[in-house]
Design a protein around this motif. Structure first.
Motif, PDB file in Angstrom:
ATOM      1  N   VAL A   9       0.952  -1.080  -0.069  1.00 16.65           N
ATOM      2  CA  VAL A   9       0.031   0.002   0.136  1.00 16.65           C
ATOM      3  C   VAL A   9       0.813   1.253   0.083  1.00 16.65           C
ATOM      4  N   THR A  10       0.807   1.952  -1.141  1.00 16.99           N
ATOM      5  CA  THR A  10       1.709   3.285  -1.112  1.00 16.99           C
ATOM      6  C   THR A  10       0.839   4.294  -0.558  1.00 16.99           C
ATOM      7  N   GLY A  11       1.450   5.427   0.047  1.00 17.78           N
ATOM      8  CA  GLY A  11       0.686   6.459   0.595  1.00 17.78           C
ATOM      9  C   GLY A  11       0.000   5.775   2.017  1.00 17.78           C
ATOM     10  N   ALA A  12       0.885   5.151   2.459  1.00 19.23           N
ATOM     11  CA  ALA A  12      -0.026   4.484   3.824  1.00 19.23           C
ATOM     12  C   ALA A  12       0.048   5.424   5.013  1.00 19.23           C
ATOM     13  N   ALA A  13       0.744   6.358   5.094  1.00 22.35           N
ATOM     14  CA  ALA A  13       0.589   7.302   6.066  1.00 22.35           C
ATOM     15  C   ALA A  13      -0.485   8.457   5.822  1.00 22.35           C
ATOM     16  N   GLY A  14      -0.961   8.478   4.613  1.00 21.17           N
ATOM     17  CA  GLY A  14      -2.250   8.996   4.069  1.00 21.17           C
ATOM     18  C   GLY A  14      -3.407   8.685   4.549  1.00 21.17           C
ATOM     19  N   PHE A  15      -4.603   9.737   4.397  1.00 21.26           N
ATOM     20  CA  PHE A  15      -5.724   9.503   4.830  1.00 21.26           C
ATOM     21  C   PHE A  15      -6.433   8.079   4.341  1.00 21.26           C
ATOM     22  N   TYR A  41       0.996  18.755   4.411  1.00 19.92           N
ATOM     23  CA  TYR A  41       0.208  19.319   5.580  1.00 19.92           C
ATOM     24  C   TYR A  41       0.827  18.682   6.709  1.00 19.92           C
ATOM     25  N   ASP A  42       0.468  19.068   7.947  1.00 21.57           N
ATOM     26  CA  ASP A  42       1.278  18.586   9.218  1.00 21.57           C
ATOM     27  C   ASP A  42       1.637  17.047   9.225  1.00 21.57           C
ATOM     28  N   PRO A  43       2.905  17.031   9.298  1.00 26.14           N
ATOM     29  CA  PRO A  43       3.547  15.631   9.251  1.00 26.14           C
ATOM     30  C   PRO A  43       3.140  14.840  10.588  1.00 26.14           C
ATOM     31  N   ALA A  44       2.752  15.595  11.650  1.00 23.24           N
ATOM     32  CA  ALA A  44       2.226  15.140  12.767  1.00 23.24           C
ATOM     33  C   ALA A  44       1.138  14.095  12.834  1.00 23.24           C
ATOM     34  N   LEU A  45       0.195  14.720  11.957  1.00 26.02           N
ATOM     35  CA  LEU A  45      -1.013  13.987  11.724  1.00 26.02           C
ATOM     36  C   LEU A  45      -0.542  12.731  11.021  1.00 26.02           C
ATOM     37  N   ARG A  49      -1.082   8.635  12.316  1.00 22.68           N
ATOM     38  CA  ARG A  49      -2.016   7.449  11.498  1.00 22.68           C
ATOM     39  C   ARG A  49      -0.979   6.428  11.431  1.00 22.68           C
ATOM     40  N   LEU A  50       0.405   6.683  11.187  1.00 23.54           N
ATOM     41  CA  LEU A  50       1.536   5.685  11.047  1.00 23.54           C
ATOM     42  C   LEU A  50       1.601   4.852  12.198  1.00 23.54           C
ATOM     43  N   ALA A  51       1.594   5.513  13.390  1.00 23.64           N
ATOM     44  CA  ALA A  51       1.731   4.970  14.651  1.00 23.64           C
ATOM     45  C   ALA A  51       0.577   3.859  15.038  1.00 23.64           C
ATOM     46  N   THR A  52      -0.497   4.264  14.306  1.00 22.79           N
ATOM     47  CA  THR A  52      -1.615   3.121  14.642  1.00 22.79           C
ATOM     48  C   THR A  52      -1.402   1.826  13.791  1.00 22.79           C
ATOM     49  N   GLY A 194      -8.759  12.486   8.566  1.00 25.81           N
ATOM     50  CA  GLY A 194      -8.793  13.215   7.200  1.00 25.81           C
ATOM     51  C   GLY A 194      -7.603  14.216   6.991  1.00 25.81           C
ATOM     52  N   ARG A 195      -7.729  14.730   5.703  1.00 27.81           N
ATOM     53  CA  ARG A 195      -6.899  15.822   5.436  1.00 27.81           C
ATOM     54  C   ARG A 195      -7.247  17.096   5.747  1.00 27.81           C
TER      55      ARG A 195
END
Length: 328
Positions: A9-15, A41-45, A49-52, A194-195
């Motif tokens: 899955v590419t863009g796995a840290a995306g919405f 946009y805010d990399p912290a978001l 997401r990635l941490a989950t 979301g974004r």
């Protein structure tokens, strides 16, 4: 865990990538995530997401650029990947006016790198990739939704042009090299995680901070708002129903119930429990007046039928937003 090869899955840290990866893990798949985690946009978001995902068994992650053709080829080959969901892209219509070369790199070079990696992968089964409803341009909206057979030859933003170009690239690769591909034209996806560049999210930030919101197009625009869980249903349904060996197909994936911008704002106000101060603005360059998906092809293929209506979806988003930001 699944005995089948992992799904990339590419863009796995995306919405959308984050939600799709979770759903695949829920059904026992192993997932390899790729994302460059840029600061559009805010990399912290994105990191949250990635941490989950990284906390879950069966998920591995590579912080990498999908436009790195050698890396993508090596990753797919060495991991014996036969199915790819390619969601990584530079998103946003308005940002394409400011930084056009980001779209050349992420969308065009990135898509080409993924296709090249897939076509050389032994036993490759299916590439599902993200397109966009923006390819339809600003066409008049009648009583029926946009269908996949429409020519899509008048993009009004560079973002839309790159997404249409990716579809044409995939068509050529399916013909030349004979591996199955499905392009999904997404219609205005929203929901938890979301974004922040999307209207409903940026409106929420301003409303909760007591700041006015700018309503473009004098509030006369309409969008086919599609809840994230419904989008994931369609993505995985498409993945599981690969086309014939040399076929490239395009499918709409939306709610098929367009909602006016002012109605969306009122629904969001109710969900947040706050009223918005509105500043009316003219249409922005690159924006389209309305979007409206005809999803009959996806329904015939997978049984796809959106389940979450806007009021419920925005209520869920508002609850997540308050929890994530601590806003009261």
């Amino acid at each position: 865990m699944s005995a089948r090869a992992p799904i990339l899955v590419t863009g796995a840290a995306g919405f959308i990538g984050h939600a799709t990866a979770h759903r695949l893990l829920d059904r026992g798949e192993c997932v390899i995530g790729v994302d460059i985690v840029n600061d559009y946009y805010d990399p912290a978001l994105k990191e949250a997401r990635l941490a989950t995902l990284t906390a879950r068994e069966g998920f591995t992650f590579h912080r990498a650029d999908v436009a790195d053709a050698e890396l993508m080829a090596r990753l797919i080959r060495e991991s014996s990947v036969t199915r790819v969901i390619h969601l990584a892209a530079q998103a946003g219509v308005r940002y394409s006016l400011e930084n056009p070369f980001a779209y050349q790199h992420s969308n065009l070079a990135g898509h080409l790198a993924v296709m090249e990696a897939c076509r050389h992968a032994p036993g490759f089964e299916h590439l599902v990739y993200a397109s966009s409803s923006s390819v339809y341009g600003d066409k008049p909206m009648g009583g029926e939704g946009f269908t996949e057979d429409e020519p899509a030859t008048n993009p009004v933003s560079l973002y839309a042009a790159t997404k249409r170009a990716c579809e044409l690239m995939s068509q050529s690769y399916a013909s030349l090299y004979g591996f199955p591909q499905t392009g999904l034209r997404f219609f205005t996806v929203y929901g938890p995680w979301g974004r922040p560049d999307m209207a409903y999210f940026s409106f929420s930030q301003k409303i909760m901070a007591g700041q006015p919101i700018e309503v473009f197009g004098e509030g006369k625009m309409a969008r086919d708002f599609t809840y994230i869980d419904d989008i994931v249903d369609g993505i995985i349904g498409a993945l599981d129903n690969a086309p014939a060996r040399q076929e490239h197909r395009i499918l709409n994936i939306g709610d098929s119930h367009p909602v006016g911008l002012m109605e969306m704002i009122e629904t969001l106000e109710n969900a947040l429990g706050r009223k918005a101060e509105k500043i009316m603005r003219p249409m922005q360059p690159g924006d389209v007046t309305a979007t409206f998906a005809d999803v009959s092809r996806l329904n015939a293929l997978t049984g796809y039928k959106p389940k979450v209506m806007l009021a419920e979806g925005l209520t869920r988003f508002a609850a997540w937003y308050k929890g994530y930001t601590g806003a009261q």
